[in-house]
Design an enzyme around this catalytic site. Structure first.
Site, PDB file in Angstrom:
ATOM      1  CG  HIS A 184      47.234  45.632  13.416  1.00  0.00           C
ATOM      2  ND1 HIS A 184      47.602  44.649  12.448  1.00  0.00           N
ATOM      3  CD2 HIS A 184      48.361  46.205  13.811  1.00  0.00           C
ATOM      4  CE1 HIS A 184      48.779  44.493  12.224  1.00  0.00           C
ATOM      5  NE2 HIS A 184      49.433  45.655  13.268  1.00  0.00           N
TER       6      HIS A 184
ATOM      7  CE  LYS B 213      71.037  46.134  -4.113  1.00  0.00           C
ATOM      8  NZ  LYS B 213      70.008  46.198  -5.373  1.00  0.00           N
TER       9      LYS B 213
ATOM     10  CG  HIS C  95      69.229  43.090   4.091  1.00  0.00           C
ATOM     11  ND1 HIS C  95      68.109  43.733   4.557  1.00  0.00           N
ATOM     12  CD2 HIS C  95      68.792  42.248   3.438  1.00  0.00           C
ATOM     13  CE1 HIS C  95      67.019  43.442   4.062  1.00  0.00           C
ATOM     14  NE2 HIS C  95      67.359  42.473   3.108  1.00  0.00           N
TER      15      HIS C  95
ATOM     16  CE1 TYR D 213      57.130  42.852  18.389  1.00  0.00           C
ATOM     17  CE2 TYR D 213      56.762  44.391  16.500  1.00  0.00           C
ATOM     18  CZ  TYR D 213      56.329  43.087  17.452  1.00  0.00           C
ATOM     19  OH  TYR D 213      55.335  42.556  16.863  1.00  0.00           O
TER      20      TYR D 213
ATOM     21  CB  THR E 162      56.593  43.392  12.553  1.00  0.00           C
ATOM     22  OG1 THR E 162      56.303  44.150  13.665  1.00  0.00           O
ATOM     23  CG2 THR E 162      55.869  42.335  12.099  1.00  0.00           C
TER      24      THR E 162
ATOM     25  CB  THR F 293      53.641  39.457  12.602  1.00  0.00           C
ATOM     26  OG1 THR F 293      53.079  39.820  13.882  1.00  0.00           O
ATOM     27  CG2 THR F 293      53.269  40.159  11.391  1.00  0.00           C
TER      28      THR F 293
END
Length: 519
Positions: free
Chosen positions: A342, A425, A432, A456, A458, A469
């Site tokens: 990572h 929609k 969203h 959490y 990202t 990030t």
């Protein structure tokens, strides 16, 4: 310019620019906007502290909130201002003030093993379409994937990978350089990352892949000497040679297991390997500089959960190199997975490039469509390390350590197929898809445990130079109020729409703050 045949990658989605133009008429080059990207701004101290307090409020009682508020005030009036001023000074010379802290303190100073604790993995995207479970397809699919990957690698070398954009904003493409020819190097107290990728303008770049099978490792060249790519059938023949050779020789010593220990121990063992034989240093360089590590695995996981579990915490640690930025694992039943270190790049980079590969595989219906002529090729080279009792014992210890660490990891994946963003929609209140998902998590957790979930999420900061990030704190006081209203049988139904509107506005505000870094 090389003559490599390869896939034209193009992306579709809300955050990736879609293009169907031929490479010859793409005007933008992959890295052309790097120098013009805005520098990463230092957030205002007061606003940061206010946002932190807001994120704490849903999780604490009144006494804890009072104590936290006092701590924040003391920090603001004391060492906080001093530290903030230092960041402002750094930002005067560094285009990304966070960069000098990010890799060292978030990753490289940590001494725990990278796998399973500092890596990410996931199943390949074709198992439900053109690459279903099928015995005897492992080498064919691995070869086709390697051919396609080499094509994308060449496009990146020629700077022909489309620039990622969101709402007309150009994103930083620097992390793309860590997708190939990249490896983490262990250190006694701090690791580092070595990047061997170069664009054609910058110079030469290793084009080989490393293939791991049954504890043995082989160097597989993906390009001919004239720069033309070996075809998928040619690569498949090379993989077949590797399997046949390894099966004849028997299981290898499994040097890769050494990369699964804590970082300091691995650094010491790596130094010992180098001192044993200068060829060991050369072999390490071949692995670390390779385009990618390809693992041929005997396991046969079937579900996404099993594939993900096997990729990041399975039983096999001898046919992996935990330090490589990208490892592609092909299983005996034809399924495959990615496993990534990572520290040099984030998962969205892999997703972007993977989408290009996915489109090509679907268009080819999972099968090679070109010539089946096999040209003259040198056989793959096996890397045989010189080892002693110290290394042999270290490998055995590494296997035991990994088995213990892997036993602490449980992976569960879920696919929600009842409806998607199109259904959202059609709602009277536009929601969203990400906001909907985060609220669903909060409501489910609240119904189960009677308290909000400390989530959490990202978010990318690639709008800025060398951005990585940031954190979206999707659990808020507004989210908690909405959850309470949803489960309270005495709550007024007519009150819910106003709570929802307030909540959505707050979530979109938070996302805007993180992505665009605007107050």
């Amino acid at each position: 310019m090389s003559k490599v045949a390869g896939p034209l990658i193009h992306y579709q989605g809300t955050i990736m620019a879609s293009t169907t133009r031929a490479l010859s008429i793409i005007k933008e080059s992959t890295f052309q906007y790097q120098d013009s990207l805005p520098s990463l701004p230092v957030p205002d101290l007061d606003q940061s502290l206010e946002k932190y307090l807001d994120s704490v409020k849903p999780h604490v009682n009144s006494e804890e909130l009072k104590n936290t508020t006092e701590i924040i005030a003391n920090f603001r009036n004391g060492v906080g201002k001093e530290l903030h001023d230092k960041l402002l000074q750094i930002a005067k010379t560094d285009r990304n003030w966070l960069e000098r802290f990010w890799e060292p303190y978030a990753y490289h100073d940590l001494r725990m093993p990278t796998i399973p604790f500092m890596s990410f993995s996931g199943p390949g995207p074709f198992k439900e379409t053109v690459w279903p479970q099928q015995a005897g397809t492992q080498l064919e699919r691995a070869a086709l994937n390697l051919w396609l990957r080499t094509g994308v690698w060449n496009q990146l070398r020629r700077e022909e990978v489309p620039v990622t954009k969101s709402s007309r904003h150009v994103w930083c493409m620097d992390q793309m350089r860590s997708w190939a020819n990249c490896c983490r190097i262990p250190g006694i107290t701090r690791d580092s990352v070595t990047r061997h990728f170069r664009t054609e303008k910058e110079g030469s770049c290793p084009s080989h892949a490393m293939v791991f099978y049954h504890g043995r490792m082989y160097r597989l060249e993906c390009l001919q000497r004239n720069g033309e790519a070996f075809t998928a059938p040619e690569l498949q023949l090379q993989l077949t040679r590797i399997v046949e050779h390894a099966d004849q020789q028997g299981a290898g010593i499994g040097i890769g297991a050494l990369t699964f220990t804590d970082r300091t121990l691995w650094a010491k063992n790596r130094d010992h390997l180098i001192k044993l034989d200068s060829r060991n240093r050369d072999f390490l360089h071949l692995i670390e500089s390779s385009q990618v590590v390809l693992c041929l695995d005997d396991d046969e996981p079937c579900t996404d959960t099993q594939i993900s579990q096997t990729a990041i915490a399975g039983r096999n640690c001898t046919d992996r190199w935990a330090d490589k930025s990208v490892t592609e694992i092909f299983f005996k039943n034809g399924f495959y997975a990615n496993q990534c270190e990572h520290s040099p790049f984030d998962a969205m980079v892999l997703v972007e490039l993977q989408m290009g590969l996915e489109k090509q595989v679907l268009e080819m219906k999972g099968k090679w469509q070109g010539s089946n002529i096999i040209r003259q090729m040198e056989p793959p080279e096996e890397l045989v390390f010189t080892v002693d009792n110290v290394i042999q014992q270290a490998i055995q210890q590494a296997k035991e350590t990994y088995a213990q660490n892997a036993s602490t990891v449980e992976v569960k994946t879920k696919q929600f197929t009842s409806f998607g963003s199109d259904a959202l929609k059609g709602l009277n209140v536009k929601v969203h898809a990400d906001v909907f998902t985060q609220l669903a998590i909060q409501l489910a957790y609240y119904r189960l445990y009677g308290r909000p979930a400390p989530t959490y999420e990202t978010a990318s900061t690639r709008r800025f130079y060398h951005g990585r990030t940031e954190t979206v704190r999707s659990c808020s006081s507004e989210a908690l109020a909405w959850c309470k209203a949803m489960v309270d049988s005495h709550s007024s139904v007519c009150r819910l729409p106003s709570v929802i509107i307030l909540l959505i506005e707050y979530m979109l505000f938070i996302i805007n703050v993180v992505l665009l870094w605007k107050p």
